[in-house]
Scaffold this motif. Structure first.
Motif, PDB file in Angstrom:
ATOM      1  N   LEU A 110      -1.003  98.070  92.648  1.00 40.80           N
ATOM      2  CA  LEU A 110      -0.528  99.020  91.645  1.00 40.80           C
ATOM      3  C   LEU A 110      -0.405 100.421  92.214  1.00 40.80           C
ATOM      4  O   LEU A 110       0.540 101.160  91.899  1.00 40.80           O
ATOM      5  CB  LEU A 110      -1.470  99.010  90.440  1.00 40.80           C
ATOM      6  N   LEU A 111      -1.382 100.804  93.044  1.00 40.79           N
ATOM      7  CA  LEU A 111      -1.312 102.131  93.668  1.00 40.79           C
ATOM      8  C   LEU A 111      -0.113 102.241  94.595  1.00 40.79           C
ATOM      9  O   LEU A 111       0.583 103.273  94.612  1.00 40.79           O
ATOM     10  CB  LEU A 111      -2.616 102.396  94.431  1.00 40.79           C
ATOM     11  N   ARG A 133       2.679 100.569  94.361  1.00 39.86           N
ATOM     12  CA  ARG A 133       3.864 100.638  93.524  1.00 39.86           C
ATOM     13  C   ARG A 133       4.040 102.027  92.922  1.00 39.86           C
ATOM     14  O   ARG A 133       5.165 102.540  92.826  1.00 39.86           O
ATOM     15  CB  ARG A 133       3.741  99.593  92.416  1.00 39.86           C
ATOM     16  N   LYS A 134       2.929 102.615  92.532  1.00 40.35           N
ATOM     17  CA  LYS A 134       3.003 103.962  91.971  1.00 40.35           C
ATOM     18  C   LYS A 134       3.489 104.961  93.006  1.00 40.35           C
ATOM     19  O   LYS A 134       4.349 105.812  92.737  1.00 40.35           O
ATOM     20  CB  LYS A 134       1.622 104.362  91.453  1.00 40.35           C
ATOM     21  N   ASN A 135       2.970 104.856  94.236  1.00 38.44           N
ATOM     22  CA  ASN A 135       3.393 105.784  95.298  1.00 38.44           C
ATOM     23  C   ASN A 135       4.858 105.593  95.646  1.00 38.44           C
ATOM     24  O   ASN A 135       5.580 106.556  95.914  1.00 38.44           O
ATOM     25  CB  ASN A 135       2.516 105.583  96.527  1.00 38.44           C
ATOM     26  N   ALA A 185       7.202 104.549  93.652  1.00 43.20           N
ATOM     27  CA  ALA A 185       8.001 105.139  92.583  1.00 43.20           C
ATOM     28  C   ALA A 185       8.046 106.657  92.709  1.00 43.20           C
ATOM     29  O   ALA A 185       9.096 107.282  92.481  1.00 43.20           O
ATOM     30  CB  ALA A 185       7.435 104.711  91.232  1.00 43.20           C
ATOM     31  N   ARG A 186       6.902 107.260  93.045  1.00 43.23           N
ATOM     32  CA  ARG A 186       6.896 108.718  93.215  1.00 43.23           C
ATOM     33  C   ARG A 186       7.801 109.132  94.361  1.00 43.23           C
ATOM     34  O   ARG A 186       8.542 110.132  94.274  1.00 43.23           O
ATOM     35  CB  ARG A 186       5.480 109.192  93.477  1.00 43.23           C
TER      36      ARG A 186
END
Length: 771
Positions: free
Chosen positions: A693-694, A696-698, A700-701
């Motif tokens: 999840l982390l 994926r979050k990075n 996306a950012r």
């Protein structure tokens, strides 16, 4: 010799005498003149047909359809008789074959109607000639070709046609025979063959009436419908003859629409013992009551008829479909008394909205406990009727059957044992108990162990699957009987899981059932940590009594709320309604340990505790095994086996706390090892998921940052590559490959309309506005 223009001969030569000196042809005859007279031969069979004495003849000539015969002094004209009269004379002289030969060559001479009439008469007469010679195939062919009235054949069997029949044999007659008996001359085999042939003819006549002389619908001289009279005679004769032979066509005939004379057929059917077919005939003619009475006498053995061995089942099916509903009640009691499991189908086979109310049927079946049980099983299991009184009544019947097998009692007045169940006949105490004559009873082994096992299996299945019976009532009815598994199921339905598990472990000694109990009543969806016995024992209900199986509910302070009508709560059907939280009122305890709340509108709100989790139940089971009551030794071996085999169902910390301090770790090595593995697996899986999840979050950012630094330049000359129109609107669509189009030109947000390239939906395609 007769030859064609081509010089070929297709007929045999005509035999003449040597003195013939003149000849002439007049179709279909050849006329020869000799010194003694005139000889007439037929070209059809070359036979001599007629001789006329005439002496002194000199000339014979055919002209204009006449024969001119001359002598030295006189001239005579020989005029042939009309062909139809010739044929008719041959038929009256029983020279049928010659008549048919003469008709074969008369197609161009006689009118069509006259030719057809004579041909049919000849074929009918020829058919009877074949019949008398026992040539049945040829006879049937002639009868069908000549459209013979089948009643001509049926009249040869005495008394076969109805006594009121208006049929009269053809005149002149087609044969000179009185009946089959006379032509059989005492030979029974020939008589049997004649009757079998007649049966086949009657069947064919009913299927194809046009080929067997069915008259037109015109009325005769007396005003009677000839067609209807023909059908009545045929149906009546066929019923009689089929009854004598026992042919299968009898049942098809009497079961469908027919116009046979009932009074004429009844003696024949009774004489030959066809009582089942007679009942069908009565029913077909609208006398259903008489038919059912006749069939009842067959089932009861008063009349002998082995046509159907399943006559009772058939009778029950007919009762369900009969148009007169009073017959259902008149014969239902008899059918149930004869065979309960079959008789009860009178009510179970009816559609739900077509039969009598279920309450009326249950009241009617009170004197027939076996049939009542079958009917309640149909309501509960087959129809899925969610009515508390029916579920409770069925459970009481099951329980009384088990108790009767454990402890046989003297039969009551109505034929069943004294423990017959009745929901309304039991009174509950203030604490939910029931006055029962079985209190203090200790069960003993039944004489019929298989019946007891089957009865207990049915009771246990109902207690486990149903949610609508009154558990307090059944517990009171159970008394002190040693039915621990059933008692545990009742405690479980009341939410008293500790008592239920204690019964299964210490009273029944059945660890397997205790384990199944935990799996059945436990909720495996959301585990709860560190369960205490006090918290578990305070739960007042499990799955929820008076609750539909797939009901929708809301969670409010740990309870599930289901709204029902006041009438439904008391004894009506439970409805799966939308859960509500808006009702508030006075609370009291329900019949199954759940709570109910009366609202201001008269409705009732069922509030059920949440189901315990499997971890709660397995932990409670472990403590019960290790801390038995009354100073009994703990079941350490069984507890260790439970931990090692079902370790995944336990919460490790709670289970280890429940173990005695003096236990050796070696007894629960598989449990500890498995728990550690599961804990490590859960922890590592969580860490992996968190890392994914982390990531994926990075990503996306990063994508967002990259896209935010991209500049798009549009001028007045910029055009859309799809429609070639200027990009003059403030809104446009931009794809990662640099394509800019109108929003309306983009069929998909994830596919470039120009190149067709597919882009991942994350990050989304950006829709911009001109700044």
């Amino acid at each position: 010799m007769l030859v064609t223009a081509a010089g070929t001969s297709h007929r045999a030569p005509v035999p003449w005498s040597e003195t013939v000196f003149a000849a002439a042809f007049l179709d279909p005859y050849v006329i020869a003149l000799d010194r003694s007279g005139v000889n007439v031969h037929s070209v059809l069979d070359q036979a001599l047909k007629q001789t006329l004495r005439f002496t002194g003849g000199n000339l014979l000539e055919a002209c204009e359809g006449r024969l001119w015969l001359a002598s030295s002094r006189e001239v005579y004209a020989l005029v042939p008789r009309p062909l139809d009269k010739q044929v008719w004379d041959l038929l009256l002289a029983w020279r049928t074959e010659e008549a048919m030969q003469l008709l074969d060559g008369a197609g161009t001479i006689l009118p069509r109607e006259k030719l057809q009439s004579l041909s049919r008469r000849a074929q009918q007469q020829r058919g009877f000639e074949y019949l008398l010679k026992l040539q049945f195939d040829e006879a049937k062919q002639m009868f069908c070709s000549g459209c013979t009235d089948v009643r001509e054949v049926a009249s040869l069997y005495p008394h076969l046609l109805p006594a009121a029949s208006h049929f009269v044999r053809m005149h002149p007659p087609l044969h000179d025979t009185a009946d089959f008996v006379s032509i059989s001359a005492g030979q029974l085999q020939n008589l049997f063959s004649y009757k079998r042939f007649l049966l086949d003819c009657l069947r064919d006549a009913r299927r194809e009436p046009s080929t067997w002389g069915r008259p037109s619908t015109e009325a005769d001289s007396n005003g009677r419908d000839q067609c209807d009279g023909w059908q009545v005679d045929v149906d009546t004769a066929l019923v009689k003859l089929a009854a004598e032979f026992g042919d299968d066509c009898l049942f098809d005939l009497v079961a469908e629409d027919n116009v046979c004379i009932l009074e004429d057929c009844t003696p024949w059917l009774e004489k030959h013992g066809r009582f089942y077919a007679l009942g069908l005939l009565y029913k077909c003619h609208g006398q259903e009551e008489v038919a059912f009475q006749l069939w009842r006498r067959i089932v009861d053995g008063e009349l002998k008829d082995t046509t159907r061995t399943d006559l009772l089942e058939y009778l029950v099916d007919m009762l369900g479909s009969c148009t007169q509903r009073h017959l259902l009640w008149d014969h239902a009691a008899w059918a149930i008394h004869t065979k309960p499991e079959v008789g009860v189908r009178v009510f179970t086979q009816l559609p739900p909205g077509d039969g009598p109310p279920a309450e009326e049927v249950v009241s009617f079946l009170q004197d027939y406990p076996s049939a009542l049980r079958y009917y309640l099983e149909h309501l509960v299991w087959s129809r899925g009727l969610q009515l508390e009184k029916f579920h409770t009544h069925l459970a009481l019947l099951y329980l009384d059957e088990v108790l009767a097998l454990l402890h046989p009692r003297v039969p009551g007045k109505n034929g069943h044992n004294g423990t017959a169940a009745s929901v309304d006949g039991l009174k509950e105490d203030a604490d939910g108990g029931v006055h029962s004559s079985l209190d203090g009873y200790t069960g003993r082994e039944s004489e019929n162990e298989e019946a007891l096992l089957a009865a207990r299996s049915r009771l246990q299945w109902l207690l486990q699957e149903s949610k609508l019976y009154r558990a307090h009532l059944l517990l009171g009815r159970l008394g002190n009987a040693q039915l621990h598994i059933e008692r545990a199921a009742l405690h479980g339905r009341l939410g008293q899981h500790v008592e239920a598990l204690s019964l299964l472990v210490h009273a029944a000694g059945c660890m397997h059932e205790a384990r199944k109990y935990c799996l059945r009543y436990g909720d495996a969806s959301e585990p709860v940590e560190n369960v205490e016995d006090e918290h578990l024992s305070q739960r007042s209900s499990s799955d929820g009594c008076y609750c539909p199986e797939n009901g929708h509910g809301n969670q409010e302070n740990g309870f599930t709320c289901i709204k029902l009508d006041r009438e439904t709560w008391s004894e009506g059907e439970v409805e799966d309604k939308e859960a509500t939280r808006s009702k508030r009122g006075t609370w009291d305890e329900g019949a199954c340990g759940s709570a109910k709340q009366a609202g201001s509108d008269g409705g009732v709100l069922i509030v059920e505790p949440q189901r315990p989790t499997r971890r709660e139940l397995f932990t409670a089971l472990l403590r019960i095994m290790l801390h038995p009551p009354d100073g009994r030794p703990p079941l350490e071996l069984e507890a260790s086996k439970l931990l090692n085999t079902d370790g995944s169902e336990f919460e490790a910390i709670s289970a280890l706390k429940a173990l005695p301090e003096g236990w050796s770790l070696g007894l629960v090595v598989p449990f500890v090892t498995g728990s550690l593995r599961r804990a490590l697996h859960t922890r590592r899986s969580a860490e992996v998921a968190r890392g994914l999840l982390l990531t994926r979050k990075n990503a996306a950012r990063a994508a967002k940052t990259e896209l935010s630094h991209i500049s798009i330049r549009l001028s007045e000359d910029s055009t859309c590559p799809v429609c070639q129109m200027p990009l003059s609107e403030p809104a446009f669509m931009w794809f990662p490959n640099g394509t800019v189009v109108h929003p309306a030109c983009a069929r998909s947000h994830f596919a470039c309309p120009v190149t067709g390239r597919i882009f991942s939906p994350e990050p989304p395609v950006q829709q911009h506005h001109k700044s």
